[in-house]
Each structure stands twice: as C-alpha cells, then as structure tokens.
Scaffold this motif. Sequence first.
Motif, short mmCIF file in Angstrom:
data_model
loop_
_atom_site.label_atom_id
_atom_site.label_comp_id
_atom_site.label_asym_id
_atom_site.label_seq_id
_atom_site.Cartn_x
_atom_site.Cartn_y
_atom_site.Cartn_z
N GLY A 161 0.78 -1.24 0.00
CA GLY A 161 0.00 0.00 0.00
C GLY A 161 0.80 1.27 0.00
O GLY A 161 0.22 2.35 -0.09
N VAL A 162 2.12 1.20 0.12
CA VAL A 162 2.92 2.41 -0.03
C VAL A 162 3.78 2.24 -1.28
O VAL A 162 4.67 1.39 -1.33
N ARG A 163 3.47 3.01 -2.29
CA ARG A 163 4.19 2.95 -3.57
C ARG A 163 5.43 3.82 -3.45
O ARG A 163 5.35 5.00 -3.11
N SER A 164 6.58 3.24 -3.73
CA SER A 164 7.79 4.05 -3.67
C SER A 164 8.18 4.49 -5.09
O SER A 164 8.17 3.69 -6.02
N VAL A 165 8.46 5.76 -5.22
CA VAL A 165 8.78 6.36 -6.51
C VAL A 165 10.19 6.94 -6.41
O VAL A 165 10.43 7.90 -5.69
N LEU A 166 11.11 6.32 -7.15
CA LEU A 166 12.51 6.74 -7.08
C LEU A 166 12.73 7.98 -7.93
O LEU A 166 12.30 8.07 -9.07
N CYS A 167 13.43 8.95 -7.37
CA CYS A 167 13.80 10.17 -8.09
C CYS A 167 15.32 10.30 -8.05
O CYS A 167 15.96 9.91 -7.07
N LEU A 168 15.89 10.88 -9.09
CA LEU A 168 17.34 10.95 -9.22
C LEU A 168 17.96 12.11 -8.45
O LEU A 168 19.18 12.25 -8.43
N PHE A 169 17.14 12.94 -7.87
CA PHE A 169 17.63 14.14 -7.19
C PHE A 169 16.54 14.58 -6.22
O PHE A 169 15.35 14.46 -6.51
N GLU A 170 16.96 15.11 -5.08
CA GLU A 170 15.99 15.39 -4.02
C GLU A 170 15.06 16.56 -4.36
O GLU A 170 13.96 16.65 -3.80
N GLY A 171 15.50 17.46 -5.23
CA GLY A 171 14.58 18.52 -5.67
C GLY A 171 13.40 17.95 -6.42
O GLY A 171 12.30 18.52 -6.41
N VAL A 172 13.61 16.81 -7.07
CA VAL A 172 12.50 16.12 -7.72
C VAL A 172 11.60 15.48 -6.67
O VAL A 172 10.37 15.53 -6.77
N VAL A 173 12.20 14.93 -5.64
CA VAL A 173 11.44 14.28 -4.56
C VAL A 173 10.45 15.27 -3.94
O VAL A 173 9.25 14.99 -3.85
N THR A 174 10.95 16.40 -3.49
CA THR A 174 10.08 17.32 -2.75
C THR A 174 9.10 18.03 -3.68
O THR A 174 7.96 18.30 -3.30
N GLY A 175 9.53 18.33 -4.91
CA GLY A 175 8.61 18.94 -5.87
C GLY A 175 7.49 17.99 -6.26
O GLY A 175 6.34 18.40 -6.43
N ALA A 176 7.83 16.72 -6.38
CA ALA A 176 6.81 15.72 -6.70
C ALA A 176 5.81 15.59 -5.56
O ALA A 176 4.60 15.48 -5.78
N ALA A 177 6.32 15.62 -4.33
CA ALA A 177 5.42 15.52 -3.18
C ALA A 177 4.48 16.73 -3.14
O ALA A 177 3.31 16.59 -2.75
N ASP A 178 4.97 17.88 -3.53
CA ASP A 178 4.12 19.07 -3.59
C ASP A 178 3.01 18.87 -4.63
O ASP A 178 1.82 19.04 -4.34
N GLY A 179 3.39 18.47 -5.84
CA GLY A 179 2.39 18.26 -6.89
C GLY A 179 1.38 17.20 -6.50
O GLY A 179 0.17 17.33 -6.76
#
Lengths: 515, 515
Positions: free
Chosen positions: A39-57
Amino acid sequence: MNGAESLVRTLAAGGVEVCFANPGTSEMHFVAALDRVAGVRSVLCLFEGVVTGAADGYARMAEKPAATLLHLGPGLSNGLANLHNARRARSAMVNIVGEHATFHRKFDAPLTADIEALAGQYSAWMRTSTDSRTVAQDGAEAVAAALSPPGRIATLILPADTAWGEGGPIAPLPPVPTRSPVDEERVRAAAAALRGGARTLLLLGDRAVRAEGLLLAARIAAKTGARYLAQTSNTRMARGAGRPPIERVPYPVDAALKALADYEHIVLVGATAPVAFFGYPGKPSELAAPGSTILTLAEPHEDLIDALGRLADAVAAPQRVSLPSAARAAMPPDGPLTPASIAAVLGALIPEQAIVCDESVSTGRAFFGQTHGAEPHDWLQLTGGSIGLGIPMAVGAAVACPDRKVVALQADGSGLYTVQGLWTQAREKLSVLTCIWANRSYAILRGELAAVGALNPGPTALDMLSLDHPAIDWVAVARGFGVEARRVSTVREFADAFRDGLKPGPYLIEVVVDA
Amino acid sequence: MNGAESLVRTLAAGGVEVCFANPGTSEMHFVAALDRVAGVRSVLCLFEGVVTGAADGYARMAEKPAATLLHLGPGLSNGLANLHNARRARSAMVNIVGEHATFHRKFDAPLTADIEALAGQYSAWMRTSTDSRTVAQDGAEAVAAALSPPGRIATLILPADTAWGEGGPIAPLPPVPTRSPVDEERVRAAAAALRGGARTLLLLGDRAVRAEGLLLAARIAAKTGARYLAQTSNTRMARGAGRPPIERVPYPVDAALKALADYEHIVLVGATAPVAFFGYPGKPSELAAPGSTILTLAEPHEDLIDALGRLADAVAAPQRVSLPSAARAAMPPDGPLTPASIAAVLGALIPEQAIVCDESVSTGRAFFGQTHGAEPHDWLQLTGGSIGLGIPMAVGAAVACPDRKVVALQADGSGLYTVQGLWTQAREKLSVLTCIWANRSYAILRGELAAVGALNPGPTALDMLSLDHPAIDWVAVARGFGVEARRVSTVREFADAFRDGLKPGPYLIEVVVDA
C-alpha cells in the motif's frame, strides 16, 4: 518488526500511499521495510529537488500528503528549494530524513549536518526520533500535522538506529483538526464593504480559486458589482469552460498597481495582502491603492468556502449566475510560435480534466486569456518563486491522478534545474506532456534588468541571461532520460506534436519560441 | 559607482578573478557591474549546485577563492549540498547571495527566506550588508575571511538596495592571517612516539597529501619505520610517478578497522581522528585500535608542512629517500570493463599534470592501486560525502587551470545530481574528459543494505537501487548539453575513446560497466 517497519506501517495506516524517495545508507532499513508493507508505492527520483517537488504536486491533487525519503542533511538541502515552494503552496507533506545513528552523530562523520536547523526553515512540525519503539508514534503525529489545515510540512528525522532497532506498535492517526469557521464579525464587515457602494475586490487564494469558491465569488460579484481576482501565484485553480473565468494580479509591479488602483476595499479570501514579487527602486512594495482598506474574510487555514457561502447569503447573492461564456480559442493559422499563438494552441487543445503544471515564467503571461474557454482543467502554479518545480510537480500530479493527463508548461531555464525528473516520468510511465518554451534565455531577467534600473547592460551582463551557446537540445536530453520527444517551430508542428503527446505515457515537445 | 560596482571592484582588487553565477532579479546590479569591471570572469551555471561545486573545484586548484552569485534563499538552498562538501574540503569561497531590498523584506514576498539561517550552517564568516556605502568594505572582509587558513567559506548577503544605492570607495584587502606554527611540544610528542619503537601511523590530510608533505612523510617513515596513510577523502592529493605512493583509510568499516588495527600511535597531520562514514549495528564508530593513542601534530589551519619538516629534523630523517617505484600500469588486454580493467586503463592513460576529479563511488575503489605509477597528477575527492560534486568540481578545476586536462571519474547515480554542469563545460569550452561509470544502479547501496543488516531485500528495495529501467542514455544527455560523447563497453573501446577525449574541450565517455 523494526522501527522502520513500524513507521512505514503507521504511515500506511494514516493514509500515506506514496513515498517519493532518494535514499542512502541511513535509509536502507526504511527502504527494506517498503518491501514488507503493502500500500505504499515508492517512486525513485534521481535528485531530491524532484522528490520534494513531486510531493508538492501530489499533495495539490491528492489532497493528502505523500512521504518523502531524504538522505541526511545534504539530501534534505537538495530538496529545500521545493520545500520552500511547497510551504508557500500550503501543501501537505511528510518528510522522512535519515540521520546518523544516535551513537554515531557526535563523531562528525563527513555527512553530518544540523538537519533540524535546515528542516526547521520549512517545517510546521519537526521531530528527531530518539527511540525505535516510539518511531511509529512520531510518524502518526507527523501525518496528523501534515493533514492539519490548510496543509503543512511535517519533518521526521530518523536516526538509523531508531530504524533498525525493535519497533513499537503501529500508531493510530491522532485527531486531525478541521478548518475552523470564521467569526461572524468578519463576514459582516466584508458584507458591509460590498454593500457600501465602494469599489470592492475579492482577492482569492488557496481553496477559493477552486470551482466551488469561484462560483461563490461570481454569485457575490453578480449581486454587489464587486470584482474578483486571484493571487499572482496559486496552488490549484479550477479553470476552463463552465468555471467563472478569473484573472490574476499581474506579476509586473506597474501592471499590478494599475489592476488594483481602483479598489477602495480589498477582501482577502484565503489570500494575503498583495505585495510586489521584488522591491524596485522608487516603487512601492504594497500593491493595494493608497488609502484603500484591506479586510480579511478568511485565512487559508480557515473554512473559506463556508465563509464565502455565508458572505453570499449576507449580501443576498443570487443562487444562479450566468457566467461570461469564454469561447474556446480557435486554432491559430500556421506561423511562428509566439507567446500569443502558443496560448491559442493551448486554449484549443488542452484536454478535458487536464492538470496543467505551469512554470512558464515570461512566456506564459499571455496564456490565461486564451485558455478561459478551454476544456475544464486544473492549473497549478509556482507558488514560492523558486524555479525548478515544474517537472517534479508534474511527476507528483501524475502519480496522484493516473487517469488524467498532466500538461506541463515549462520555461527552458527553469526546467533545467530539475531536469532529472523526466527519468521518473519514464520509469513510472507517467502520463505527462511537457512543453518546453525554448526561448534559450533567462528572458524574464531581461525585463528585470530594466525594472531595477540596471540600464544599458553590456555584453557580459546580457551573456549571463543567454542559454544560446550552445543551445540545449531538449529532444536529446529527454530521450537520454527515456522520454519520447520532438522539436517544433511552427504553430502547425506544435499542434500536431501536442495531439501526439496526448497519448499515454510521457512526451516532451521542445517549442522553439520566437522571442 | 553603485554598491554592486564598488563590491565587484573590491573583489577584483582582492584577487577574485572568477564568479560562478546563477543570478536572478535581486542580483541584476551585480551582473551589470561585471560589465564595467575588468578582471572578473563570470561563468554561468544552470543550477546553483553547479555554482558552488565549481567554486570548490576552483579553490582546490587556484588556491584562492572564486565568488559565487546566488539568488536569494532558494538559490542558496540549491547550492548548500556542495557548500557542505566545500566546507569539509576547507575550500576558500566568497558567496554573494542576493536578498530582497531592505525595505521589501518585511512583506514576506514569495521568495523570502531566512538566508542567514541557511548560510550560517556552512559559513565561517557571514554578513548581511546594510548600506550601499559599506558594501565594498563588507566584500573586502569576506575575501580576507575566505583566504584565512586553511580556506574558509565567507557569505555576504546583499540586499538589492545596497547593490543599487550609491557605493563607497573600493576597499583594500584587510590583513590575512597566515598558517600558525605548531607548538614545539607537539613536534616533540610525535617524535617521541616515532622513536619509541611502537607501531606508529602518520595519518595525513589537507596539505600534507600534496607533494611536499608526502615527501616529508616518506622521509620520516624511512627513518623511523612508521607508516603513512591518507584520510579516506581528500581535498587534493599529489599522485603518480615520482610521488610517494600513499593509500587511504578504506571506506568499508571492516577494512578500515583492519587497516588501523596494528597501530599503537596515530599521529594526525592535517587529518582528523578516523571515524566510520556511517554507524553500523554492532560496529564501532571510531576506527583506531582500542588502546591506541592519537596525537595531533598539526591541525588543518596550522602550518603543517613546517611541522612535518620539524618532525623530520627531530627524528633525524634522511634528506633523500628512494621511493618505491610504482610501475606505470600496462594496458590490459581487450575484454569487458570491470573496476579492475578500468583502473588499469586509467593508470596507463592519465596524462601528465591531469587533474582527476573523482566521484567514482563504488566503481573507484580499485583505482588507487593501478594509478600510483601513472603520469604525475592531482587527485580531488568528494570530501563531504554529498554526491553531485563531480561534474561541477571539474568545471571549477578546468577554469582554474586552463592548461591542464581535467579527467572527471564519475559514478552514474552521483553524476545525475548536477548533470547540468556539462552545459557550462560546453559553453566555456573547458578541457574536461568525463568518464561515467554506467553500472546503472546505486551500486554502493547494495553493499550498504547488507552492512546495516537489512538482509534479504525484496524486489521493491532492490528496485529503489536500480537505474536500469530505463537506462539513462548518457551520450544523448551529454550531446543535449553540447558535449561530444561516446559509449564504450570494452577495454579497447574505452582506451580509444579516452585518447580521443584528451583533445581540447569537453568530452564524455559513457563506460558501460560489467557490474
């Protein structure tokens, strides 16, 4: 069950379904726990700015937090700029920041940093776990904090030994506060302003620019003659056919001052008092007309839809209003791609229920007028001014809403900050159509040079605003990250590519703009 | 002359020749001033992590600070991870961070952040200018602070109105402290340990791993039977034929414990007491053998070459030593590319006076043994553990030393953090040959999963360490940024491409590694 697993299970129990991640050694137990928790889908990002921006979106569309997984202070640092944007968007988010094991911290190993000092800048809730048996409780409180209106950033710092040590029981979600109703006095004051005959503006932000809020504003306006405007930058606007068309306070100071010059009252509904994006020599920072009054109907964390409804009742607004019918833009004739012709193509082709992630910067200023009559869609903007959100935000929106098309409108200079996000779009097969406005410059700064009074710039200064030598080959970059791509330089080519890009999966169009 | 120009002229007068920049509105007057001041080269970077990483690489080779130009708190945030690395490298740097005009700050416009709270984490000197007439003085003090041994990060926060207001006179560089000599007592204590017959290790860091320090260490070792080792991560090592070969404290804890197990005394020369990179369950953080004593001969800010010389005298070390003659590696036979065969190719082909920027991570652990006998070269490492330094560091090293070849040895996962730096290499026609170790995974984390005891990882965990679907096409990405590129998968292809890449200008080889 170790602490990490107790935490992941608690997050899942609290409704967290997605974890955007860029892990390192100190997060390995959390990563391993993801294997054991459904139930927790993990989505790998190559850079942490992608991580936090994706969480915002994601939060903007899912209306609940994703988790992020970040590696120690430096990993958090790379994500800070998009945390800055997310905080300004009032997006819900649960950051899990790995930390050295508690016994290791004092040795000042190379990656050691003061995580709390960094995370504290952008976190409404923050805690460093001290015991593997209470990590789950920490996580539950973090989720509740993130869910608190209007949406908050919670950061849980997780020392490695609290992840690998024996965990406690899965913790239930604590009570989450709801949006508080506004005092009747504020509704009365706003109603008095609206009925008093003075020119009054409803300045809308936060949830007030979604469909329900806009309709209430339109009803109030129909009765009272007031106008309504959105803030310059908005978390999520409901737009397109059937929604009340709404303009925004313009970005350039002079235009903003002019737009607000006529109003004697400004009623804030989830918005803040309008201020200039930057200070300029000889120009005011505050944009409201001198002598005007600013009333707050509702702050972002309050129940502003309820407040607008009560205000509509107080002014006896009609139940139904005839909305100005914005026509769907006609496809422009073939020709060069300018901001205006691009806007018309978008107005004609944005698909129904699209999620538009807009980091268009200067190219996008003409887009609103031509897209009021497009198919109904949501429009997400850069709320904190820190460029590099667009591509990641599209990732998050697409993960949140797999059945809708994400259309990312992306300035080229800004897109280069977090271009690695394209790979996550390819890896997760996200349905994102990215349009890059390739004017090959930091075009906005040409205007800003003049606006701040740095006149007659020489070749060195102008060169610092140019991205033209070499021109970036966005098609090559996108393909390098696994995203199908095409370059266009005419209206017809753009329209053809746009239609092609509406198929499932990621697609990128490099739109060569006639600047 | 406005404040910005007085500042730029002061920086130039203080010896600052380069400004790595990613400017925004609040920095426009600084940018415009660069037109009017000869002698400061501005180098545009597409992302702030490239800016600060380049300044780090520059300082390591130029032995003086570059300026950086960063846009407000969010721009600084994007540069923090490489400031973290630069601080651990003890690199000199003068950050100029634009800030809202003083009168604008209180309005909390979207880009507002607490710049001092963020910059303070990594700055040995920090100031927010308050008056355009004293900006020049602030700048002069910043340069002096940056130049203070062993090299420091100075951050000057520049509100826009202190840039555009009337400036004061150009300020002369204040006196810069020199490296202080170490107390004779410390030399005596180290000499006593060396002469006492106990097994003693000289642990070298900072300047001690450059040519002069290494030779002194070799002389001391020849006399006393002591051994010498470098720290795991070093700012700049002198290596190759004619230099005393030196190994490093291994990264894996077990190997490090073994390497240090035999020493009864460890004498620190610009190094810190050895600690594990991470804490692991059931393993010590401190790597020195239990019961051993740790003596500090010289700290990094002290005159450690002088101290080593005095120590050599105190133990009556010979003036000349015969160095172990490391043979130049033979070109391996054609075959698959493994860490070992790659290392041999590097040993054979690294050109004379090359600057090796090493962010090889797991692939690179075998490199040292095969490159002791290569042509003389400098070797720069990731000092703070925050990946994403390699490509930017190569930019800075190439700007500092235009007559030398930069060879960037780059893990693929790490390279993707700041891949935008390739564009600056193309724009500035920098002589950088980048080798990407394309093992298409966060390979180091596979080992770390086991090391922290997260055994039997499932498909989700392993998938979070994989960069293989889709595989990143580095050739396409590099070409997209304007850098010539080629993919190789055999020893012969790699050697051919490496020779080709030694021509002037940037070049990238995607080395497909048989993991």
